[in-house]
Design a protein around this motif. Sequence first.
Motif, PDB file in Angstrom:
ATOM      1  N   PHE A 159       0.837  -1.202   0.000  1.00  0.00           N
ATOM      2  CA  PHE A 159       0.000   0.000   0.000  1.00  0.00           C
ATOM      3  C   PHE A 159       0.873   1.254   0.000  1.00  0.00           C
ATOM      4  CE2 PHE A 159      -1.925   3.314   2.696  1.00  0.00           C
ATOM      5  CZ  PHE A 159      -3.060   3.613   1.954  1.00  0.00           C
TER       6      PHE A 159
ATOM      7  N   THR B  16       0.785   3.984  -3.083  1.00  0.00           N
ATOM      8  CA  THR B  16       0.357   5.372  -2.860  1.00  0.00           C
ATOM      9  C   THR B  16       1.507   6.364  -2.952  1.00  0.00           C
ATOM     10  OG1 THR B  16       0.591   5.081  -0.453  1.00  0.00           O
ATOM     11  CG2 THR B  16      -1.595   4.674  -1.422  1.00  0.00           C
TER      12      THR B  16
ATOM     13  N   ALA C 245      -4.472   8.519   9.081  1.00  0.00           N
ATOM     14  CA  ALA C 245      -5.273   8.736   7.877  1.00  0.00           C
ATOM     15  C   ALA C 245      -4.907   7.724   6.798  1.00  0.00           C
ATOM     16  CB  ALA C 245      -5.079  10.164   7.361  1.00  0.00           C
ATOM     17  N   MET C 246      -3.621   7.446   6.654  1.00  0.00           N
ATOM     18  CA  MET C 246      -3.179   6.438   5.687  1.00  0.00           C
ATOM     19  C   MET C 246      -3.751   5.070   6.044  1.00  0.00           C
ATOM     20  SD  MET C 246       0.749   7.818   5.473  1.00  0.00           S
ATOM     21  CE  MET C 246       1.452   6.381   4.686  1.00  0.00           C
ATOM     22  N   HIS C 247      -3.756   4.764   7.348  1.00  0.00           N
ATOM     23  CA  HIS C 247      -4.245   3.444   7.766  1.00  0.00           C
ATOM     24  C   HIS C 247      -5.751   3.309   7.510  1.00  0.00           C
ATOM     25  CE1 HIS C 247      -4.832  -0.260   9.909  1.00  0.00           C
ATOM     26  NE2 HIS C 247      -3.542  -0.359  10.122  1.00  0.00           N
ATOM     27  N   ARG C 248      -6.508   4.366   7.691  1.00  0.00           N
ATOM     28  CA  ARG C 248      -7.942   4.295   7.387  1.00  0.00           C
ATOM     29  C   ARG C 248      -8.164   3.975   5.911  1.00  0.00           C
ATOM     30  NH1 ARG C 248      -8.010   8.541  11.237  1.00  0.00           N
ATOM     31  NH2 ARG C 248      -7.874  10.147   9.625  1.00  0.00           N
ATOM     32  N   GLN C 249      -7.346   4.575   5.056  1.00  0.00           N
ATOM     33  CA  GLN C 249      -7.437   4.282   3.623  1.00  0.00           C
ATOM     34  C   GLN C 249      -7.049   2.835   3.356  1.00  0.00           C
ATOM     35  OE1 GLN C 249      -5.048   6.885   1.157  1.00  0.00           O
ATOM     36  NE2 GLN C 249      -5.454   5.705  -0.708  1.00  0.00           N
ATOM     37  N   TYR C 250      -6.010   2.369   4.013  1.00  0.00           N
ATOM     38  CA  TYR C 250      -5.555   0.979   3.871  1.00  0.00           C
ATOM     39  C   TYR C 250      -6.652   0.000   4.296  1.00  0.00           C
ATOM     40  CZ  TYR C 250      -3.004  -3.238   5.410  1.00  0.00           C
ATOM     41  OH  TYR C 250      -2.595  -4.532   5.642  1.00  0.00           O
TER      42      TYR C 250
ATOM     43  N   ALA D 124      -9.874   0.499   4.296  1.00  0.00           N
ATOM     44  CA  ALA D 124     -10.982   0.557   3.342  1.00  0.00           C
ATOM     45  C   ALA D 124     -10.644  -0.137   2.027  1.00  0.00           C
ATOM     46  CB  ALA D 124     -11.371   2.011   3.081  1.00  0.00           C
ATOM     47  N   GLU D 125      -9.395   0.036   1.564  1.00  0.00           N
ATOM     48  CA  GLU D 125      -9.032  -0.466   0.237  1.00  0.00           C
ATOM     49  C   GLU D 125      -8.517  -1.900   0.257  1.00  0.00           C
ATOM     50  OE1 GLU D 125      -6.252   2.215  -1.547  1.00  0.00           O
ATOM     51  OE2 GLU D 125      -7.657   3.905  -1.558  1.00  0.00           O
TER      52      GLU D 125
END
Length: 224
Positions: A25, A29, A76-81, A83-84
């Motif tokens: 990830f 990104t 914030a990066m982990h929340r995206q991780y 979700a994706e």
Amino acid sequence: MKKLALFDLDHTLLPIDSDYEWGQFLVRTGAVDAAEYQRRNDQFFAQYQAGTLDPVEYLEFALGTLARFPRRELDAMHRQYMAEVVHPAIRPKAVELVQRHLDAGDLVAIITATNRFVTAPIAHAFGVEHLIAAQPEEDEHGNLTGKLAGTPTQGQGKVEHMHAWLGRLGTPFDSFASSHFYSDSHNDLPLLSVVSHPVATNPSDRLKQHATAQGWPLLLLFND
């Protein structure tokens, strides 16, 4: 008497390696240098699969990467991780297995060699309160320093950390009526060998061979 249920995470409850995929990830990104990180991450992953990984060396490589970012940005990066990558990978059979133990009133924990920053939100997604994981060192502002606090939670270390955790709860291991541990990896033989109900879950070839010889049950969660 209460029962104990322990779960490994990567390739046991998840059909992915959460630490490796976190690295992928970061590469995808653009958060890290793609070529260098990919080379190191692939190298460590191969060592893990072969059972030759130095856990401190790997953890401080991974934590050193995290230390480059302020905690707010990391979160914030982990929340995206999540979700994706993580939420799409969670399988119903794995959720149902954990929930059966929770509904039975068992003391449930995830115990993983992967660091707590990566795995705490994943444990929460499974509804598991207790997590035993490699602990990143933090500064007074909650930012990660890149160092490991304490000792790794791998191999025999899982046994030691489990006993320490149960000691803090005031419920020693021998006070449980029974104990389950679900794992995919031969690296977890030390803990699999001390519980009353070891379960080889989505097992590697090496663990499957050992489990079959020992008469341990085999469980597949990702064949739906």
